[in-house]
Write a protein that holds these residues in place. Structure first.
Motif, mmCIF file in Angstrom:
data_model
loop_
_atom_site.group_PDB
_atom_site.id
_atom_site.type_symbol
_atom_site.label_atom_id
_atom_site.label_comp_id
_atom_site.label_asym_id
_atom_site.label_seq_id
_atom_site.Cartn_x
_atom_site.Cartn_y
_atom_site.Cartn_z
ATOM 1 N N SER A 1 1.328 43.514 60.656
ATOM 2 C CA SER A 1 2.157 42.891 61.678
ATOM 3 C C SER A 1 1.398 41.724 62.309
ATOM 4 O O SER A 1 0.169 41.650 62.221
ATOM 5 N N PRO A 2 2.120 40.810 62.960
ATOM 6 C CA PRO A 2 1.431 39.723 63.661
ATOM 7 C C PRO A 2 0.416 40.235 64.691
ATOM 8 O O PRO A 2 -0.652 39.664 64.853
ATOM 9 N N GLN A 3 0.737 41.345 65.332
ATOM 10 C CA GLN A 3 -0.180 41.903 66.321
ATOM 11 C C GLN A 3 -1.467 42.387 65.651
ATOM 12 O O GLN A 3 -2.563 42.219 66.203
ATOM 13 N N ALA A 4 -1.348 42.971 64.466
ATOM 14 C CA ALA A 4 -2.544 43.448 63.750
ATOM 15 C C ALA A 4 -3.431 42.277 63.337
ATOM 16 O O ALA A 4 -4.657 42.349 63.434
ATOM 17 N N TRP A 5 -2.813 41.178 62.886
ATOM 18 C CA TRP A 5 -3.602 39.994 62.513
ATOM 19 C C TRP A 5 -4.299 39.406 63.732
ATOM 20 O O TRP A 5 -5.455 39.024 63.671
ATOM 21 N N ARG A 6 -3.600 39.336 64.854
ATOM 22 C CA ARG A 6 -4.214 38.802 66.079
ATOM 23 C C ARG A 6 -5.400 39.661 66.504
ATOM 24 O O ARG A 6 -6.450 39.150 66.882
ATOM 25 N N ALA A 7 -5.238 40.970 66.449
ATOM 26 C CA ALA A 7 -6.316 41.877 66.841
ATOM 27 C C ALA A 7 -7.515 41.726 65.907
ATOM 28 O O ALA A 7 -8.673 41.746 66.346
ATOM 29 N N MET A 8 -7.255 41.550 64.627
ATOM 30 C CA MET A 8 -8.334 41.447 63.659
ATOM 31 C C MET A 8 -9.137 40.161 63.845
ATOM 32 O O MET A 8 -10.347 40.147 63.677
ATOM 33 N N TYR A 9 -8.486 39.069 64.209
ATOM 34 C CA TYR A 9 -9.165 37.772 64.320
ATOM 35 C C TYR A 9 -9.367 37.314 65.760
ATOM 36 O O TYR A 9 -9.709 36.167 65.990
ATOM 37 N N ARG A 10 -9.191 38.207 66.706
ATOM 38 C CA ARG A 10 -9.295 37.835 68.126
ATOM 39 C C ARG A 10 -10.623 37.169 68.449
ATOM 40 O O ARG A 10 -10.684 36.160 69.116
ATOM 41 N N GLY A 11 -11.734 37.676 67.947
ATOM 42 C CA GLY A 11 -13.050 37.122 68.266
ATOM 43 C C GLY A 11 -13.626 36.253 67.154
ATOM 44 O O GLY A 11 -14.825 36.024 67.110
ATOM 45 N N ALA A 12 -12.790 35.746 66.269
ATOM 46 C CA ALA A 12 -13.281 34.992 65.120
ATOM 47 C C ALA A 12 -13.923 33.666 65.520
ATOM 48 O O ALA A 12 -14.834 33.195 64.857
ATOM 49 N N TYR A 13 -13.481 33.066 66.587
ATOM 50 C CA TYR A 13 -14.048 31.791 66.999
ATOM 51 C C TYR A 13 -14.161 31.772 68.511
ATOM 52 O O TYR A 13 -13.212 32.117 69.214
ATOM 53 N N ASP A 14 -15.309 31.331 68.991
ATOM 54 C CA ASP A 14 -15.527 31.256 70.433
ATOM 55 C C ASP A 14 -15.326 29.821 70.886
ATOM 56 O O ASP A 14 -16.103 28.933 70.536
ATOM 57 N N TRP A 15 -14.267 29.583 71.626
ATOM 58 C CA TRP A 15 -13.963 28.240 72.139
ATOM 59 C C TRP A 15 -14.702 27.948 73.436
ATOM 60 O O TRP A 15 -14.566 26.884 74.003
ATOM 61 N N GLY A 16 -15.473 28.908 73.911
ATOM 62 C CA GLY A 16 -16.170 28.727 75.170
ATOM 63 C C GLY A 16 -15.334 29.266 76.311
ATOM 64 O O GLY A 16 -14.216 29.722 76.135
ATOM 65 N N PRO A 17 -15.870 29.212 77.519
ATOM 66 C CA PRO A 17 -15.137 29.753 78.667
ATOM 67 C C PRO A 17 -13.911 28.894 78.998
ATOM 68 O O PRO A 17 -13.885 27.693 78.745
ATOM 69 N N ASP A 18 -12.888 29.572 79.544
ATOM 70 C CA ASP A 18 -11.690 28.852 79.984
ATOM 71 C C ASP A 18 -12.045 27.970 81.166
ATOM 72 O O ASP A 18 -12.889 28.297 81.996
ATOM 73 N N ARG A 19 -11.376 26.806 81.242
ATOM 74 C CA ARG A 19 -11.598 25.896 82.360
ATOM 75 C C ARG A 19 -10.259 25.350 82.833
ATOM 76 O O ARG A 19 -9.363 25.142 82.037
ATOM 77 N N GLY A 20 -10.183 25.081 84.088
ATOM 78 C CA GLY A 20 -9.011 24.426 84.629
ATOM 79 C C GLY A 20 -7.726 25.192 84.440
ATOM 80 O O GLY A 20 -7.688 26.412 84.415
#
Length: 86
Positions: free
Chosen positions: A61-80
């Protein structure tokens, strides 16, 4: 016997298949082929499609794919104002 001229396509060479040869071989635009060379012969074979996007993503499911790749890339901390909460 059909003939074709080898031409340049960027840094590569290309051959344009005559329409009757392409039709007889079942070739179409975007068709992948395999090219094998010998001393004085070149063999071109059609390649079957290996995977489609549907087959690659089937079974989860789309939710399973999101969970699997949630930490695949670190964009850094949220800002603004672009903060996104999951």
């Amino acid at each position: 016997m059909a003939r074709a001229v080898v031409g340049r396509w960027g840094k590569n060479l290309a051959i344009r298949f005559p329409a009757d040869i392409a039709k007889a071989a079942g070739l179409g635009d975007g068709q992948w082929v395999e090219i094998v060379s010998a001393r004085d012969a070149i063999v071109i074979r059609k390649v079957k499609a290996e995977e489609t996007a549907e087959s690659m993503f089937a079974g989860k499911s789309p939710q399973a794919w999101r969970a699997m790749y949630r930490g695949a890339y670190d964009w850094g901390p949220d800002r603004g104002r672009e903060r996104v909460e999951e």
